[in-house]
Design a protein around this motif. Structure first.
Motif, PDB file in Angstrom:
ATOM      1  N   UNK A  32       0.850  -1.191   0.000  1.00 44.65           N
ATOM      2  CA  UNK A  32       0.000   0.000   0.000  1.00 44.65           C
ATOM      3  C   UNK A  32       0.892   1.250   0.000  1.00 44.65           C
ATOM      4  N   UNK A  33       0.608   2.205  -0.893  1.00 47.23           N
ATOM      5  CA  UNK A  33       1.461   3.393  -0.950  1.00 47.23           C
ATOM      6  C   UNK A  33       1.522   4.101   0.397  1.00 47.23           C
ATOM      7  N   UNK A  34       2.704   4.616   0.726  1.00 48.80           N
ATOM      8  CA  UNK A  34       2.927   5.200   2.043  1.00 48.80           C
ATOM      9  C   UNK A  34       1.982   6.386   2.303  1.00 48.80           C
ATOM     10  N   UNK A  35       1.748   7.182   1.263  1.00 45.86           N
ATOM     11  CA  UNK A  35       0.909   8.360   1.457  1.00 45.86           C
ATOM     12  C   UNK A  35      -0.531   7.986   1.808  1.00 45.86           C
ATOM     13  N   UNK A  36      -0.989   6.858   1.261  1.00 45.52           N
ATOM     14  CA  UNK A  36      -2.351   6.426   1.572  1.00 45.52           C
ATOM     15  C   UNK A  36      -2.424   5.939   3.020  1.00 45.52           C
ATOM     16  N   UNK A  37      -1.411   5.229   3.414  1.00 44.35           N
ATOM     17  CA  UNK A  37      -1.296   4.818   4.809  1.00 44.35           C
ATOM     18  C   UNK A  37      -1.381   6.045   5.725  1.00 44.35           C
ATOM     19  N   UNK A  38      -0.622   7.058   5.389  1.00 43.26           N
ATOM     20  CA  UNK A  38      -0.631   8.274   6.198  1.00 43.26           C
ATOM     21  C   UNK A  38      -2.000   8.940   6.213  1.00 43.26           C
ATOM     22  N   UNK A  39      -2.630   8.931   5.055  1.00 42.82           N
ATOM     23  CA  UNK A  39      -3.945   9.571   4.984  1.00 42.82           C
ATOM     24  C   UNK A  39      -4.921   8.912   5.961  1.00 42.82           C
ATOM     25  N   UNK A  40      -4.731   7.608   6.161  1.00 43.19           N
ATOM     26  CA  UNK A  40      -5.642   6.903   7.071  1.00 43.19           C
ATOM     27  C   UNK A  40      -5.446   7.346   8.520  1.00 43.19           C
TER      28      UNK A  40
END
Ligand code: MN
Ligand code: MN
Ligand code: MN
Ligand code: MN
Lengths: 134, 338, 338, 134
Positions: C62-70
């Motif tokens: 999973x892309x890191x930025x999406x992880x962060x968005x969560x």
């Protein structure tokens, strides 16, 4: 004014009704959040039929408001079950009807834009609810 | 910090900044965003939806499966959104109920209000404080045409609204008794029948009724299972419990209430109270009778009204400013002869 | 469907199936998952967290930025979680208050209960439903030794607990009136003084009192500003409003209440009601008198008790099963001569 | 037993306190959800200081339970403001203290595992709250 209906006899039929409701909602360009709300309302109505009556139907109808400004989905849940003795009571928060798991009919009312119920003891219950596309 | 807007654009900007910097400021603003959203009746599923939109704007090449997963998450939030809406209606309903109870408590105060009689040889003090808004304790004074002073003190077993309703009943019933039946024993017998008839089983009332005759300086009294008061005998500088017999009101239709008499000499004091005074709870233990009497003793030299108020304040503080039961205390003091 | 488990593994399996099939069954189970979670006091931020975990398990890349968005999304849910917890405590508190009010409402019902008189030439129906639990409307029947039938109908301006307290007062006062004063005008004059004396200013009571004399088939009546009832004249098949004069109780100590009379012929009907019937609100508008009379007409051929209940049910439905005001309706029907 | 403190004078300091609290939580292996809860509790406490007092401090301390089974984060919010007259009142739900935007002190109590408050009128207020790592 054509109706599409799902007969509710077993728990699986709840899913079938949700599915039909969601498809109809998509056709009417109802947004994702409202689709999910409609599905939850259908669950509630279908679970009531499944739990408390022999059988019943959930029907769907695409409608338009009188001025043709907007389209909407009309849900009609109908059964020939025992009926509801005290409607005001089941419309109260906290008086849940579907085995403690649901938000009950007040939940359906909140999830939809309009809500009506007709019930006669010993004869059955009909709930009509509408959600408009925005 | 710039003024706050409640929309997709704003959320997207905050999210973008957080994805770039992972800074605490963005998270703090996320918190403010959600609090403001709640104030505007935005439901949690709508937050999820706005998040999905913002994410798609910021990462147009978001994997399809992750997009789908978000729809699944949205589905789980619908029920939480319903609970939030139910919370809002409940809060509104609760607000209405509380203001209703305030109005009812005011009415009750008007209804149960009583005037301390002005008698030459007596100094009277009385205080009654409910634990919640409505009072399940009751006290009342009457003076008849011969100058005799009646004093009633009562406690409904139970608190709150039902207790208050029962108290109103007592008050109306007493108001409608004919003057001829105003001796303690007869009054309690009468009330007992009223309570028996009108109050659901399971609700009991205790009551003490005293009638003071100034000419003879005696107090006749009867009690219906009420918390015993105290008699302070000034000459011997001693307290003793006021003994009575009689069952609580509403239990036995044919109950009778024997009447007793007490002679008051100068400086003698009659202390009437409810169990909210004697069963004052301090932490895990109840107060002892000796302690109650010591507190009374500490203040009884004051004018009667000041004395009962000081005693109340003492116990209020002792209980951490949270009464567990309605608190009623009456001092009936025979003055020095002038 | 297999039994349901409330854990990460279960959520992950559901999510996986949905990501593969995008099927309605998975979404339905998502709904069940969240409802069960709520029952187990799982907060929305925990759902987000379990979603993040499941997503990482299913898509390890999973892309890191999406992880962060969560994480950002999770931050916004904390306040919703707090609101859910506050909802749960409020619900508990509300439960206690409601059981107090239920007890009080039961007491009130016992107190205000009345029996419909059994009179040869009358068919009487009565229904009184509070908007909330406690009734601020009141009706009462009395029959005297000459077979005359008294009927009282009253409405406290206001609802809920304070109104109910005031109603109890009316009831006690009426009970204590001597038999000799039981004509409508005198009763209202008496009550007016009681209300004036005992009720805080700002709380008013409207009341209609009728006294039916079977021998002459006439009803004498007076009204204290009460919502006018209707008289159905069977011979002419016509309704007319029952005109009265008289100010509401509690405003003017010296108010007098003129008395009127109505002759009832066979099949005539007297309709007494409170404004909860006539001021029935449908959406944004109030119902018109003509509509009310039409509904009454539709059911009045039925036995009186059945008729009033049907009319009530009709209006209950019209108002979406949420009464805005206490609803009281009495049918007083002169039977066919047998 | 060393304490790290942030002085709260302006709104920006709320963020600084949250930042410090989150860093400490990470050091103690407190999970993501609880980190967010702690941050929200800190916001609440710091906002009270910012809104109602001249200034105050938020301090953090890593603690252990007596049996050394678990570690926790202790937050001490201290001010020399006007104090709280009726503590039972501010601990009631619905009686919010931070300008209608917050969940107030009952919210802090819910977000944390333990909560204590000492306040004297005219002298100031001290809130001590702990969250344990699981
Ligand atoms: Mn009591
Ligand atoms: Mn007590
Ligand atoms: Mn009313
Ligand atoms: Mn009314």
């Amino acid at each position: 004014m054509s109706q599409s209906c799902v007969t509710i006899n077993q728990e699986w039929d709840i899913v079938a009704a949700r599915h039909m409701g969601r498809e109809k909602s998509k056709e009417l360009n109802i947004g994702t959040v409202d689709q999910a709300r409609i599905a939850t309302a259908i669950s509630e109505l279908a679970r009531n039929i499944y739990l408390y009556t022999e059988s019943g139907t959930i029907c769907f109808e695409a409608i338009e408001d009188p001025h043709h400004y907007k389209k909407g989905l009309k849900i009609i849940a109908k059964d020939e079950g025992p009926g509801i003795k005290d409607i005001s009571k089941v419309m109260e928060d906290g008086f849940s009807t579907s085995g403690g798991l649901g938000a009950g009919l007040p939940g359906v009312k909140r999830l939809m834009d309009s809500f009506d119920i007709i019930s006669e003891e010993g004869k059955g219950t009909e709930v009509i609810a509408v959600k408009w596309s925005r | 910090m710039e003024p706050f807007k409640l929309d997709l654009e704003n959320y997207r900007e905050l999210l973008k900044r957080y994805m770039n910097n992972q800074d605490e400021t963005s998270l703090y603003q996320a918190e403010l965003f959600s609090k403001l959203s709640m104030q505007h009746n935005i439901l949690p599923e709508e937050i999820i939806n706005i998040h999905i939109q913002a994410l798609k704007d910021l990462c147009p090449d978001i994997p399809k499966e992750i997009d789908m997963s978000m729809n699944f998450l949205l589905e789980t939030m619908i029920s939480y959104g319903l609970a939030y809406q139910e919370f809002q209606s409940l809060r509104e309903k609760q607000g209405e109920l509380e203001s209703e109870i305030s109005v009812a408590a005011n009415m009750q105060q008007t209804l149960l209000s009583t005037t301390k009689p002005d008698v030459d040889d007596l100094d009277i003090g009385a205080v009654s404080v409910p634990a919640n808004k409505m009072n399940g304790d009751y006290y009342h004074f009457v003076t008849d045409e011969n100058g005799n002073v009646g004093v009633a003190i009562a406690d409904v077993i139970g608190k709150g609204i039902p207790a208050a309703l029962a108290m109103s009943m007592i008050k109306y019933s007493m108001d409608s008794f004919p003057e001829t039946q105003r001796n303690p024993s007869a009054i309690l017998e009468n009330l007992n029948r009223v309570v028996q008839r009108n109050v659901e089983s399971g609700m009991f009332i205790t009551m003490f009724y005293g009638l003071y005759h100034p000419r003879t300086s005696t107090m006749a009294f009867s009690s219906a299972g009420h918390e015993p008061g105290f008699y302070y005998h000034a000459e011997q500088d001693e307290f003793c419990e006021i003994k009575t017999e009689g069952i609580v009101l509403g239990v036995d239709e044919n109950a009778s209430y024997p009447q007793f008499e007490l002679s008051l000499a100068e400086q003698d004091l009659v202390v009437l109270l409810t169990d909210g005074v004697t069963e004052c709870r301090i932490g895990d233990r109840f107060i002892e009778t000796d302690e109650v009497l010591q507190v009374i003793r500490d203040y009884m030299h004051l004018p009667a009204q000041e004395a009962v108020e000081q005693v109340y304040r003492y116990f209020e503080r002792l209980q951490g400013f949270q009464l567990r039961d309605d608190f009623t205390l009456i001092f009936f003091k025979k003055k020095f002869h002038q």
